[in-house]
Write a protein that holds these residues in place. Structure first.
Motif, mmCIF file in Angstrom:
data_model
loop_
_atom_site.group_PDB
_atom_site.id
_atom_site.type_symbol
_atom_site.label_atom_id
_atom_site.label_comp_id
_atom_site.label_asym_id
_atom_site.label_seq_id
_atom_site.Cartn_x
_atom_site.Cartn_y
_atom_site.Cartn_z
ATOM 1 N N GLN A 55 4.033 -1.454 -1.432
ATOM 2 C CA GLN A 55 2.292 -1.357 -1.620
ATOM 3 C C GLN A 55 2.289 -2.115 -0.272
ATOM 4 O O GLN A 55 2.122 -1.297 1.026
ATOM 5 C CB GLN A 55 2.471 -2.145 -2.470
ATOM 6 C CG GLN A 55 0.571 -2.412 -2.261
ATOM 7 C CD GLN A 55 -0.387 -3.333 -3.382
ATOM 8 O OE1 GLN A 55 0.572 -3.419 -4.469
ATOM 9 N NE2 GLN A 55 -1.611 -3.006 -3.244
ATOM 10 N N GLU A 56 3.436 -3.789 0.539
ATOM 11 C CA GLU A 56 2.623 -4.321 1.736
ATOM 12 C C GLU A 56 3.689 -3.751 2.608
ATOM 13 O O GLU A 56 2.498 -3.577 4.748
ATOM 14 C CB GLU A 56 3.544 -5.874 1.623
ATOM 15 C CG GLU A 56 3.271 -6.604 0.836
ATOM 16 C CD GLU A 56 3.686 -7.637 0.680
ATOM 17 O OE1 GLU A 56 4.230 -8.471 1.064
ATOM 18 O OE2 GLU A 56 3.239 -8.790 -0.485
ATOM 19 N N TRP A 57 4.248 -2.999 2.796
ATOM 20 C CA TRP A 57 4.880 -1.855 4.109
ATOM 21 C C TRP A 57 4.100 -0.632 4.287
ATOM 22 O O TRP A 57 3.411 -0.499 5.400
ATOM 23 C CB TRP A 57 6.683 -1.667 3.836
ATOM 24 C CG TRP A 57 6.917 -0.596 4.211
ATOM 25 C CD1 TRP A 57 6.372 0.884 4.458
ATOM 26 C CD2 TRP A 57 7.424 -1.099 5.661
ATOM 27 N NE1 TRP A 57 7.734 1.069 5.630
ATOM 28 C CE2 TRP A 57 7.964 0.390 6.818
ATOM 29 C CE3 TRP A 57 8.252 -2.316 5.994
ATOM 30 C CZ2 TRP A 57 8.715 0.097 7.751
ATOM 31 C CZ3 TRP A 57 9.603 -1.811 6.565
ATOM 32 C CH2 TRP A 57 9.350 -0.708 7.827
ATOM 33 N N ASN A 58 3.789 -0.387 2.954
ATOM 34 C CA ASN A 58 2.874 0.856 3.484
ATOM 35 C C ASN A 58 1.254 0.500 3.656
ATOM 36 O O ASN A 58 0.997 1.083 4.974
ATOM 37 C CB ASN A 58 1.994 1.900 2.363
ATOM 38 C CG ASN A 58 3.358 2.602 1.820
ATOM 39 O OD1 ASN A 58 5.190 2.601 2.978
ATOM 40 N ND2 ASN A 58 3.652 2.805 0.541
ATOM 41 N N GLN A 59 0.640 -0.379 3.408
ATOM 42 C CA GLN A 59 -0.367 -1.149 4.275
ATOM 43 C C GLN A 59 -0.184 -1.198 5.504
ATOM 44 O O GLN A 59 -1.095 -1.281 6.503
ATOM 45 C CB GLN A 59 -0.232 -2.637 3.044
ATOM 46 C CG GLN A 59 -1.548 -1.900 1.963
ATOM 47 C CD GLN A 59 -1.282 -3.291 0.504
ATOM 48 O OE1 GLN A 59 -1.328 -4.714 1.610
ATOM 49 N NE2 GLN A 59 -2.343 -3.072 -0.115
ATOM 50 N N ASN A 60 1.157 -2.282 5.876
ATOM 51 C CA ASN A 60 1.256 -2.403 7.367
ATOM 52 C C ASN A 60 0.730 -0.770 8.092
ATOM 53 O O ASN A 60 0.653 -0.867 9.432
ATOM 54 C CB ASN A 60 2.365 -2.901 7.459
ATOM 55 C CG ASN A 60 3.019 -3.367 8.759
ATOM 56 O OD1 ASN A 60 2.288 -4.396 9.365
ATOM 57 N ND2 ASN A 60 4.160 -3.099 9.216
ATOM 58 N N ILE A 61 1.976 0.145 7.629
ATOM 59 C CA ILE A 61 2.272 0.756 7.958
ATOM 60 C C ILE A 61 0.310 2.046 8.497
ATOM 61 O O ILE A 61 0.351 2.426 10.091
ATOM 62 C CB ILE A 61 2.860 2.552 7.738
ATOM 63 C CG1 ILE A 61 4.255 1.734 7.296
ATOM 64 C CG2 ILE A 61 2.711 3.931 8.456
ATOM 65 C CD1 ILE A 61 4.838 1.459 8.570
ATOM 66 N N GLU A 62 -0.552 1.806 7.047
ATOM 67 C CA GLU A 62 -1.791 2.786 7.474
ATOM 68 C C GLU A 62 -2.547 1.805 8.275
ATOM 69 O O GLU A 62 -3.449 1.962 8.854
ATOM 70 C CB GLU A 62 -2.123 1.619 5.767
ATOM 71 C CG GLU A 62 -3.499 2.787 6.191
ATOM 72 C CD GLU A 62 -4.413 2.290 4.769
ATOM 73 O OE1 GLU A 62 -5.434 2.928 4.695
ATOM 74 O OE2 GLU A 62 -3.355 2.806 3.642
ATOM 75 N N SER A 63 -2.246 0.787 8.972
ATOM 76 C CA SER A 63 -3.046 -0.623 9.746
ATOM 77 C C SER A 63 -2.430 -0.493 10.969
ATOM 78 O O SER A 63 -3.640 -0.250 12.189
ATOM 79 C CB SER A 63 -2.843 -2.078 9.453
ATOM 80 O OG SER A 63 -1.425 -2.059 9.554
ATOM 81 N N LEU A 64 -0.939 0.790 11.605
ATOM 82 C CA LEU A 64 -0.581 0.929 12.645
ATOM 83 C C LEU A 64 -1.013 1.826 13.225
ATOM 84 O O LEU A 64 -1.260 2.336 14.567
ATOM 85 C CB LEU A 64 0.553 0.846 12.766
ATOM 86 C CG LEU A 64 1.890 0.112 12.231
ATOM 87 C CD1 LEU A 64 3.275 -0.636 11.873
ATOM 88 C CD2 LEU A 64 2.000 -1.222 14.106
#
Length: 433
Positions: A246-255
């Motif tokens: 979840q944290e990884w995907n949120q980071n990708i979304e912010s990227l």
């Protein structure tokens, strides 16, 4: 107790990072095909055709046409991946993969068909009168039970246009001819980047082809390219550590909202819409993810972009000797004097001598044979290219050549050259500006 907890946490993070690398690398290398973006109609069309052969026993032939890197192979892999989920297809469908770059004639192709269908023992020492008899025998050997039933065979011909250059196009003729026979269910799928591929086929071959073509074009926009970027880097729902995913995907979304990342991706999109190129960029960025830095950041993509777009010829300059750099700068100086006209070694040597005698602060002396050897090394590295039409009898000192580098490549290489002498920098600046 606190130390032990931190150790367990670090171990768990290490396992997560290892799993991320394994999952995403498999995706980038196309080991786990998903449904391609923007080609839903072509996907459905190909799925229906192959299903007719694999499930219903109807023969078909089709060409998938599109430029390199557009996703022809990926489309086919995705369709086969979904098709194999049907138990009947997984058990019965036989696949034969041929490539026009590897199977350069029909005899080599026939041996490869025999190997992939595991029929070496069936053929044995039998002697056949013709290629057609041999191929027909192989397909006859696939029959199981009574003569009316046989296992469907999918022939995938990559670089299809190269098979059209085989003598008499015997392989294509027989495959398409068998595809018309009611007994053996055969699907022939050709992949090619040539739009005029049908014009290469002989009349008898063309008459047996179904004339079905599936066209793929790089018609998607930058918005879809960004979606692919996010999808390729996102972790799947079945990832073991839900919180980490979840944290990884949120980071990708912010990227995806980071302007630096958007600019990098737009540059790559404008340069090439090839998804393999995008996957290579993401592979470089992923390689920077470690336990100490467990997230992809915009700077990782920036570094990956620089690595991905690195100039190979400029990189060669980093490994040259100072003598060879002198010659490169002398040649560039000649280019500016003679406005891009070709030159020979004697002209380069004279320019080099002028620099040594008049512009260099330190005293250097190089014998002419040594300088010639360095010049020949640049030729072997393909940094200089002989002019076409140059006589073989011409002495190598007088053969006309052209430099394959421009001033920006040379200056960039000099800035990165380890411990580059000051006089080289000064001479380069004076001759290139």
């Amino acid at each position: 107790m606190g130390k032990r907890k931190n150790k367990d946490s670090s171990s768990s993070l290490g396992e997560c990072i290892a799993k991320v690398h394994m999952t995403l690398r498999a995706r980038f290398c196309h080991h786990l095909p998903g449904k391609p973006f923007g080609v839903e109609a072509q996907y459905k069309n190909l799925m229906d055709l192959l299903k007719q052969t694999a499930v219903h026993g109807e023969s078909n032939s089709v060409l998938i046409v599109g430029p390199r890197g557009v996703g022809k192979t990926m489309l086919l892999k995705s369709v086969l991946h979904e098709l194999k989920e049907v138990k009947q297809v997984e058990e019965n469908l036989l696949q034969v993969h041929l490539n026009g770059l590897l199977q350069t004639d029909d005899k080599v192709a026939l041996k490869e068909i025999t190997r992939q269908l595991q029929l070496e023992n069936v053929v044995g020492d039998k002697v056949f009168g013709s290629f057609a008899e041999n191929l027909a025998f192989l397909l006859e050997a696939l029959k199981k039970g009574n003569r009316s039933s046989s296992r469907p065979v999918l022939f995938i011909l990559d670089e299809f246009d190269l098979f059209a250059h085989h003598k008499n196009q015997t392989l294509l003729y027989n495959l398409l001819d068998i595809a018309q026979a009611p007994q053996t269910p055969v699907a022939v799928v050709g992949l090619t980047c040539r739009l005029d591929v049908l014009e290469l086929l002989e009349k008898r071959v063309k008459s047996r082809f179904s004339h079905r073509q599936i066209h793929l074009l790089n018609a998607f926009n930058f918005g879809l390219y960004m979606e692919v970027f996010q999808q390729q880097l996102s972790l799947p729902e079945e990832f073991p550590d839900k919180r980490f995913a979840q944290e990884w995907n949120q980071n990708i979304e912010s990227l995806c909202k980071d302007q630096t990342v958007v600019d990098i991706l737009r540059k790559h999109f404008n340069f090439s819409k090839d998804f393999r190129s995008l996957n290579m960029l993401l592979m470089f960025a992923l390689s920077r993810v470690t336990v100490s830095k467990p997230r992809i950041q915009s700077m990782d993509l920036l570094a990956a972009s620089r690595l991905h777009t690195m100039d190979s010829k400029a990189n060669i300059l980093h490994g040259l000797s100072v003598m060879e750099l002198y010659l490169i700068i002398a040649m560039k100086h000649l280019n500016s004097i003679y406005e891009g006209q070709p030159f020979n070694f004697e002209m380069v040597y004279n320019e080099f001598q002028k620099f040594i005698q008049g512009k260099s602060n330190s005293m250097h002396y190089f014998e002419k044979p040594v300088v010639l050897k360095a010049f020949e090394h640049l030729h072997h590295l393909e940094l200089i290219k002989p002019m076409e039409g140059t006589s073989v009898r011409t002495q190598k000192e007088y053969q006309l050549v052209k430099l394959q580098l421009d001033s920006s490549q040379i200056m960039d290489a000099l800035h990165k050259y380890p411990q580059c002498p000051t006089d080289v920098h000064l001479w380069a600046s004076s001759s290139l500006e």
